[in-house]
Design a protein around this motif. Structure first.
Motif, PDB file in Angstrom:
ATOM      1  N   ARG A 206       0.731  -1.273   0.088  1.00  0.00           N
ATOM      2  CA  ARG A 206       0.037  -0.217  -0.150  1.00  0.00           C
ATOM      3  C   ARG A 206       0.533   1.159   0.151  1.00  0.00           C
ATOM      4  O   ARG A 206       0.517   2.262  -0.866  1.00  0.00           O
ATOM      5  CB  ARG A 206      -0.900  -0.010   1.209  1.00  0.00           C
ATOM      6  CG  ARG A 206      -1.866  -0.979   1.272  1.00  0.00           C
ATOM      7  CD  ARG A 206      -2.821  -0.857   2.190  1.00  0.00           C
ATOM      8  NE  ARG A 206      -3.691  -2.270   2.390  1.00  0.00           N
ATOM      9  CZ  ARG A 206      -4.836  -2.085   3.256  1.00  0.00           C
ATOM     10  NH1 ARG A 206      -5.051  -1.431   4.242  1.00  0.00           N
ATOM     11  NH2 ARG A 206      -5.851  -3.101   3.073  1.00  0.00           N
ATOM     12  N   ARG A 246      -8.484   4.211   4.513  1.00  0.00           N
ATOM     13  CA  ARG A 246      -9.959   3.973   4.764  1.00  0.00           C
ATOM     14  C   ARG A 246     -10.547   4.879   3.615  1.00  0.00           C
ATOM     15  O   ARG A 246     -11.620   4.510   2.899  1.00  0.00           O
ATOM     16  CB  ARG A 246     -10.313   4.382   6.180  1.00  0.00           C
ATOM     17  CG  ARG A 246     -12.019   3.997   6.334  1.00  0.00           C
ATOM     18  CD  ARG A 246     -12.544   4.642   7.685  1.00  0.00           C
ATOM     19  NE  ARG A 246     -11.727   3.655   8.687  1.00  0.00           N
ATOM     20  CZ  ARG A 246     -10.988   4.042   9.623  1.00  0.00           C
ATOM     21  NH1 ARG A 246     -10.605   5.324   9.555  1.00  0.00           N
ATOM     22  NH2 ARG A 246     -10.472   3.324  10.516  1.00  0.00           N
ATOM     23  N   ASP A 249     -10.533   3.717   0.021  1.00  0.00           N
ATOM     24  CA  ASP A 249     -11.066   2.443  -0.511  1.00  0.00           C
ATOM     25  C   ASP A 249     -12.510   2.939  -0.219  1.00  0.00           C
ATOM     26  O   ASP A 249     -13.749   1.927  -0.331  1.00  0.00           O
ATOM     27  CB  ASP A 249     -11.036   1.331   0.803  1.00  0.00           C
ATOM     28  CG  ASP A 249     -11.606   0.045   0.335  1.00  0.00           C
ATOM     29  OD1 ASP A 249     -11.366  -0.456  -0.954  1.00  0.00           O
ATOM     30  OD2 ASP A 249     -12.278  -0.747   1.266  1.00  0.00           O
ATOM     31  N   THR A 250     -12.974   4.170  -0.060  1.00  0.00           N
ATOM     32  CA  THR A 250     -14.455   4.372   0.041  1.00  0.00           C
ATOM     33  C   THR A 250     -14.732   5.191  -1.200  1.00  0.00           C
ATOM     34  O   THR A 250     -14.283   6.368  -1.430  1.00  0.00           O
ATOM     35  CB  THR A 250     -14.518   5.362   1.376  1.00  0.00           C
ATOM     36  OG1 THR A 250     -14.161   4.863   2.433  1.00  0.00           O
ATOM     37  CG2 THR A 250     -16.023   5.704   1.372  1.00  0.00           C
ATOM     38  N   TYR A 268     -10.724   7.636  -5.049  1.00  0.00           N
ATOM     39  CA  TYR A 268     -11.257   6.458  -4.780  1.00  0.00           C
ATOM     40  C   TYR A 268     -10.277   5.177  -5.662  1.00  0.00           C
ATOM     41  O   TYR A 268     -10.403   5.552  -6.892  1.00  0.00           O
ATOM     42  CB  TYR A 268     -12.764   6.242  -4.969  1.00  0.00           C
ATOM     43  CG  TYR A 268     -13.232   4.836  -4.837  1.00  0.00           C
ATOM     44  CD1 TYR A 268     -12.826   3.861  -3.959  1.00  0.00           C
ATOM     45  CD2 TYR A 268     -14.222   4.168  -5.891  1.00  0.00           C
ATOM     46  CE1 TYR A 268     -13.409   2.726  -3.572  1.00  0.00           C
ATOM     47  CE2 TYR A 268     -14.745   2.913  -5.971  1.00  0.00           C
ATOM     48  CZ  TYR A 268     -14.181   2.207  -4.713  1.00  0.00           C
ATOM     49  OH  TYR A 268     -14.684   0.744  -4.843  1.00  0.00           O
ATOM     50  N   ASN A 270     -10.524   1.718  -5.276  1.00  0.00           N
ATOM     51  CA  ASN A 270     -10.911   0.504  -5.802  1.00  0.00           C
ATOM     52  C   ASN A 270      -9.908  -0.819  -6.066  1.00  0.00           C
ATOM     53  O   ASN A 270      -8.962  -0.426  -5.630  1.00  0.00           O
ATOM     54  CB  ASN A 270     -11.878   0.590  -7.060  1.00  0.00           C
ATOM     55  CG  ASN A 270     -12.961  -0.438  -7.066  1.00  0.00           C
ATOM     56  OD1 ASN A 270     -13.363  -1.280  -6.231  1.00  0.00           O
ATOM     57  ND2 ASN A 270     -13.642  -0.283  -8.410  1.00  0.00           N
ATOM     58  N   PHE A 274      -7.056  -1.441  -0.760  1.00  0.00           N
ATOM     59  CA  PHE A 274      -7.066  -1.041   0.353  1.00  0.00           C
ATOM     60  C   PHE A 274      -8.321  -1.434   1.234  1.00  0.00           C
ATOM     61  O   PHE A 274      -8.652  -0.873   2.104  1.00  0.00           O
ATOM     62  CB  PHE A 274      -7.104   0.571   0.531  1.00  0.00           C
ATOM     63  CG  PHE A 274      -6.091   1.338  -0.124  1.00  0.00           C
ATOM     64  CD1 PHE A 274      -4.742   1.438   0.642  1.00  0.00           C
ATOM     65  CD2 PHE A 274      -5.812   1.751  -1.429  1.00  0.00           C
ATOM     66  CE1 PHE A 274      -3.742   2.039  -0.086  1.00  0.00           C
ATOM     67  CE2 PHE A 274      -4.942   2.198  -2.137  1.00  0.00           C
ATOM     68  CZ  PHE A 274      -3.723   2.260  -1.357  1.00  0.00           C
ATOM     69  N   ALA A 275      -8.754  -2.567   0.690  1.00  0.00           N
ATOM     70  CA  ALA A 275      -9.966  -3.142   1.239  1.00  0.00           C
ATOM     71  C   ALA A 275      -9.924  -3.660   2.710  1.00  0.00           C
ATOM     72  O   ALA A 275     -11.020  -3.660   3.514  1.00  0.00           O
ATOM     73  CB  ALA A 275     -10.695  -4.400   0.301  1.00  0.00           C
ATOM     74  N   GLU A 277      -9.364  -3.408   6.303  1.00  0.00           N
ATOM     75  CA  GLU A 277      -8.943  -2.436   7.100  1.00  0.00           C
ATOM     76  C   GLU A 277      -8.611  -2.923   8.491  1.00  0.00           C
ATOM     77  O   GLU A 277      -8.207  -2.117   9.475  1.00  0.00           O
ATOM     78  CB  GLU A 277     -10.351  -1.557   7.449  1.00  0.00           C
ATOM     79  CG  GLU A 277     -10.723  -0.725   6.376  1.00  0.00           C
ATOM     80  CD  GLU A 277     -11.967   0.138   6.469  1.00  0.00           C
ATOM     81  OE1 GLU A 277     -12.431   0.215   7.472  1.00  0.00           O
ATOM     82  OE2 GLU A 277     -12.619   0.594   5.412  1.00  0.00           O
TER      83      GLU A 277
END
Length: 921
Positions: A206, A246, A249-250, A268, A270, A274-275, A277
């Motif tokens: 990441r 976070r 991933d939103t 974002y 996708n 970063f899904a 958490e």
């Protein structure tokens, strides 16, 4: 360099200019300057090539031409000269042009010795690869130059500066990731746990994505990641990173409307990056903050990395096993292209070049659009993809072709208002299996980075505004053991075009029990499958999915699957049961896979299919292509034949066996000074010592010594207490063995496990010998010497048999069917000697071979102080010995009915396979 079409045109003009010219004195320099400038695009060829450099050999020796940049030596002759015949020199010797150039090369400093030697007579180029001493030259006719000018690319093939920069940047990036990783790991509560390993790997992926995204403009503004983190002191950095992940991933519409302004700027992402958490993220330190903000972010441009190289470097940097070994591993882009270029890329490039040559603009656009659709319809599988370097480089190569097609279709149009899918090639066309979960993550990231880089290139062509985020394409890399999965479940066979990759290199004797079971799982019907290297499983799985489909496959493999006993075990079912054909191959070459230590393995590349493609090509270790009519499993142009382990010779010749095998724990073996000390303490032992020769001792003519008391009487032994002590040690060593047969041998401690002591002169053949020698040194020994199990012994071999065994014909057979120890020749009784097809000779032919064999022994005798290592070094081989071998080679070739002037090594091997197939029936 010129474009391929320009180069072909320039080469045709060059051929016309030189077709009827060729005076050695008047034309040599003009010829080469013309070639380099007009065919290979060198602006100032006079500064690129030097002529008539003097060699410190004698006052008459000058090198005709030398290209320092690429280490090429040229020996030029006139049109009427035969490049294979000897020419009288000033010292009275007769040397071929190649031998003349070799002599010059030997008198140069090591750093200046040529990588290539070219001999030329204005009508032909003979190209000698000096990394394959003794190999046949590649021959290029002047008239064929327009179609074969690529075969001389090495004249000017210097490293691509852009590629070099990408590699350096990628390696530096790997170093930075390693530093961040080490500092992070210290902060975890349980750094050795599997959960920690998974968490830190995911965290590293990441962070790298964020560092790349801010420099590549993916986040929208350069430096966004840096500026966001810079607002936080060290103690708040962990929470800042968690909040950022976070947000990334939103989706925009689902975010907190009161989100901090700097956080809200981030797009974002996708794609699952970063899904999760819940990954464990430790506290950051001042050192980590400095590393991230200053060294990794502010001081380094991540957009310049090569995703192909960096993906592998990144994975190996964070892989505990490779970190323990030291250095970072990656497969070079050059090596990847050795596989993908002949498999499909060369054909696609040629197709695109043909489209560019069309005259009608409308036809060009139509054909370019169809070509783009063709690219978008291709599907690739790498069933051992690691960090995805083969998939990534293949994707990049296809996208570069697509961008060229887009140029032809759209020109310089502004596409902002055009509602059309401009980019059609997608990373969704690329599938992979990988057993390591972290490598899967890295592979996906590398593909995403590659996608973003190529999107930027497309934007520069059509001036369109294509957003990379949120990620719209998903990678198809699956975690799992490829030998246990059904490949068609990942990608249906009827949709698959190419299988590519570099499967694991584990040798048959180094595999784990689970890996052995993997192979059995693939094909339990194969007799002897336990003797195959692990990579064979991928060949068999590929052959299975290819049934009924026009899938093309190419793998990098350990060279052992084309040598020794593995050939029959693997390739007989591959060819006969699965019906595959070998379409192209790279013969053994070093596959460098480690950037720092340059650790290498010796590999081959094999491309195969069910529907045999038209042209068959075999590449030498240096990449020189040779068009052939058929490629057999030994990667030679000869009929398919399987050389089996054979316990007795195929022909009526003396039997061969290993020398003596003591199993003594080294107690009976002595260096010379050790023997002398022992005799000084035990004078009676002197008559029991004999010279001892294994491969190393024989080749260097420097024996060790063996205390052989197997024939000593009990009364003789009791008079030698030091010898009795040695006997006791041997007995103890054998009794401590886990093997029952060895413990049984303790009952007779003065005898060897295997004894082979001929009473007459015998031939010695080293088991292992350097591949740099044209001839394995073979020689006679007298019965007062003992041979070890590291050599083969042929008792009572006559001069005729010695002559055939030491000939280039036998050596060519050996080079083809023998196994290798790294790259060294590994002579074998059961495969090489016992299967060798001997010639049917007349009495005169036999006498002539015996005569030339004696000449070899006489030539060696002129140098009693030189070892075989000295005598058979291509740089120091005496002219008398070379001439004797050449005479012997000619005599043996004539005995086989081979034309001495025209038969190449490949031709001789093909004839031997034909003869073998006949005799083996």
């Amino acid at each position: 360099m010129l474009r391929p079409d320009e180069q072909r045109k320039a080469a045709s003009a060059f051929v016309e200019r030189w077709q009827d010219r060729g005076n050695e004195r008047q034309d040599s320099q003009t010829f080469w300057l013309d070639l380099l400038e007009n065919v290979y695009g060198i602006d100032q060829p006079g500064e690129y090539i030097s002529f008539e450099d003097q060699v410190h050999l004698d006052h008459t020796s000058f090198i005709d031409g030398y290209i320092t940049a690429t280490n090429v030596m040229i020996e030029q002759k006139g049109r009427i000269k035969d490049l294979r015949k000897g020419i009288k020199q000033s010292d009275g010797t007769f040397l071929t042009p190649f031998q003349q150039a070799q002599r010059y090369a030997m008198n140069l400093p090591y750093s200046q010795r040529p990588r290539w030697i070219i001999t030329c007579n204005f009508t032909e180029f003979y190209v000698y690869d000096m990394e394959r001493p003794g190999g046949d030259p590649a021959v290029i006719a002047l008239t064929d130059l327009p179609e074969e000018c690529y075969r001389l690319d090495f004249l000017v093939d210097q490293a691509n500066p852009h590629l070099e920069k990408e590699m350096q940047v990628s390696m530096q990036a790997g170093e930075l990731v390693g530093q961040i990783y080490d500092e992070l790991l210290k902060q975890y509560r349980d750094p050795n746990s599997d959960d920690t390993q998974r968490a830190i790997n995911q965290l590293s992926v990441r962070l790298v994505f964020c560092l790349y995204a801010e420099d590549a403009g993916i986040f929208g503004r350069h430096g966004m990641f840096h500026d966001y983190l810079a607002d936080f002191d060290t103690r708040f950095l962990r929470n800042a990173v968690i909040d950022l992940f976070r947000v990334l991933d939103t989706p925009i519409g689902k975010r907190d409307p009161y989100l901090d302004e700097k956080l809200a700027e981030f797009p974002y992402v996708n794609g699952g990056m970063f899904a999760d958490e819940d990954i464990e993220i430790p506290q950051f330190t001042d050192e980590l903050r400095t590393l991230l903000l200053e060294h990794a972010s502010a001081d380094f441009d991540w957009s310049q990395i090569s995703p192909t190289i960096f993906g592998a470097v990144f994975e190996s940097t964070l892989n505990p096993e490779t970190r323990r070994q030291g250095g970072m591993h990656y497969t070079s882009i050059e090596n990847i292209h050795k596989l993908i270029d002949p498999l499909f890329l060369n054909e696609l490039r040629t197709e695109l070049e043909d489209i560019k040559k069309l005259k009608q603009p409308a036809t060009v656009k139509r054909r370019a659009a169809a070509f783009q659709d063709k690219l978008a319809g291709l599907t690739f599988l790498d069933p051992a993809c690691g960090s995805g370097n083969f998939l990534t480089e293949t994707y990049l190569s296809l996208r570069k072709l697509e961008n060229d097609a887009i140029r032809l279709i759209y020109g310089d149009q502004n596409m902002l208002a055009l509602e059309k899918q401009i980019i059609k090639v997608s990373i969704q066309q690329f599938y992979g299996f990988e057993i390591n979960d972290f490598a899967v993550s890295v592979g996906k990231t590398a593909l995403w980075i590659a996608e973003s880089q190529m999107m930027e290139e497309t934007k520069s062509i059509v001036y369109t505004n294509i957003d990379f985020l949120p990620l719209k394409t998903y990678t198809n890399i699956t975690e799992g053991n490829a030998l246990r999965f059904s490949w068609s479940e990942l990608v249906p066979a009827n949709q698959l075009n190419y299988i590519i990759g570099n499967p694991p290199f584990n040798g048959a004797r180094l595999m784990s029990k689970v890996q052995k079971e993997d192979l059995l799982q693939v094909d339990s019907q194969i007799d002897g499958i336990g003797s195959l290297d692990y990579v064979a499983g991928w060949y068999l799985k590929a052959a299975q999915i290819m049934q009924g489909h026009s899938i093309l496959t190419a793998f990098v493999s350990t060279n052992s699957i084309t040598q020794g006993e593995q050939v029959e075990i693997l390739w007989k079912p591959m060819l006969e049961r699965y019906g595959v054909h070998i379409d192209f191959a790279y013969r053994t070459f070093k596959w460098t896979s480690e950037a720092k230590e340059k650790a290498s393995v010796f590999c081959v590349i094999i491309g195969f299919s069910k529907t045999a493609t038209g042209r068959k090509v075999v590449y030498s270790s240096s990449g020189q292509p040779e068009i052939v009519t058929h490629i057999n499993p030994y990667l030679v142009d000869a009929q398919d034949a399987f050389v089996k382990n054979r316990s007795k010779p195929l022909c009526s010749v003396p039997p061969i066996s290993i020398g003596n095998l003591p199993i003594d724990g080294g107690n009976y073996l002595f260096e010379k000074d050790e023997m002398e000390s022992f005799i000084k303490a035990e004078p009676e032992s002197k008559r029991f010592f004999k010279p001892w020769y294994g491969s190393r001792e024989f080749i260097n003519r420097k024996p060790r010594y063996c205390l052989w008391v197997g024939d000593a009487t009990p009364s003789e032994l009791r008079k030698m207490p030091h010898v009795l002590e040695r006997i006791e040690r041997v007995q103890e060593f054998r009794l401590a063995s886990t093997r029952a047969a060895t413990r049984k041998l303790a009952d007779k401690p003065t005898r060897f496990h295997f004894e082979n002591m001929p009473t007459t002169n015998f031939l010695v053949i080293p088991k292992v010998s350097s591949e740099k020698r044209r001839y394995i040194p073979i020689g006679y020994m007298t019965p007062d010497n003992l041979a070890s199990d590291l050599v083969f012994v042929v008792p009572d071999a006559n001069l005729y048999e010695f002559g055939v065994l030491t000939s280039n014909v036998h050596m060519a057979w050996m080079r083809t069917v023998a196994g290798r120890l790294k790259s060294d020749y590994r002579y074998s009784a059961k495969v090489v000697y016992n299967n060798f097809p001997w010639p049917h000779v007349t009495a005169d032919q036999q006498a002539k071979i015996a005569e030339t064999a004696q000449q070899i022994l006489d030539a060696r005798a002129l140098y009693p102080d030189s070892s075989y290592a000295d005598l058979y070094d291509e740089r120091t081989m005496p002219s008398e010995l070379r001439k004797a071998h050449q005479n012997n080679d000619r005599a043996v070739m004539r005995a086989y009915g081979m034309d001495v002037a025209t038969t190449t090594e490949g031709d001789s091997v093909a004839k031997l396979f034909t003869l073998y197939a006949h005799l083996a029936k």
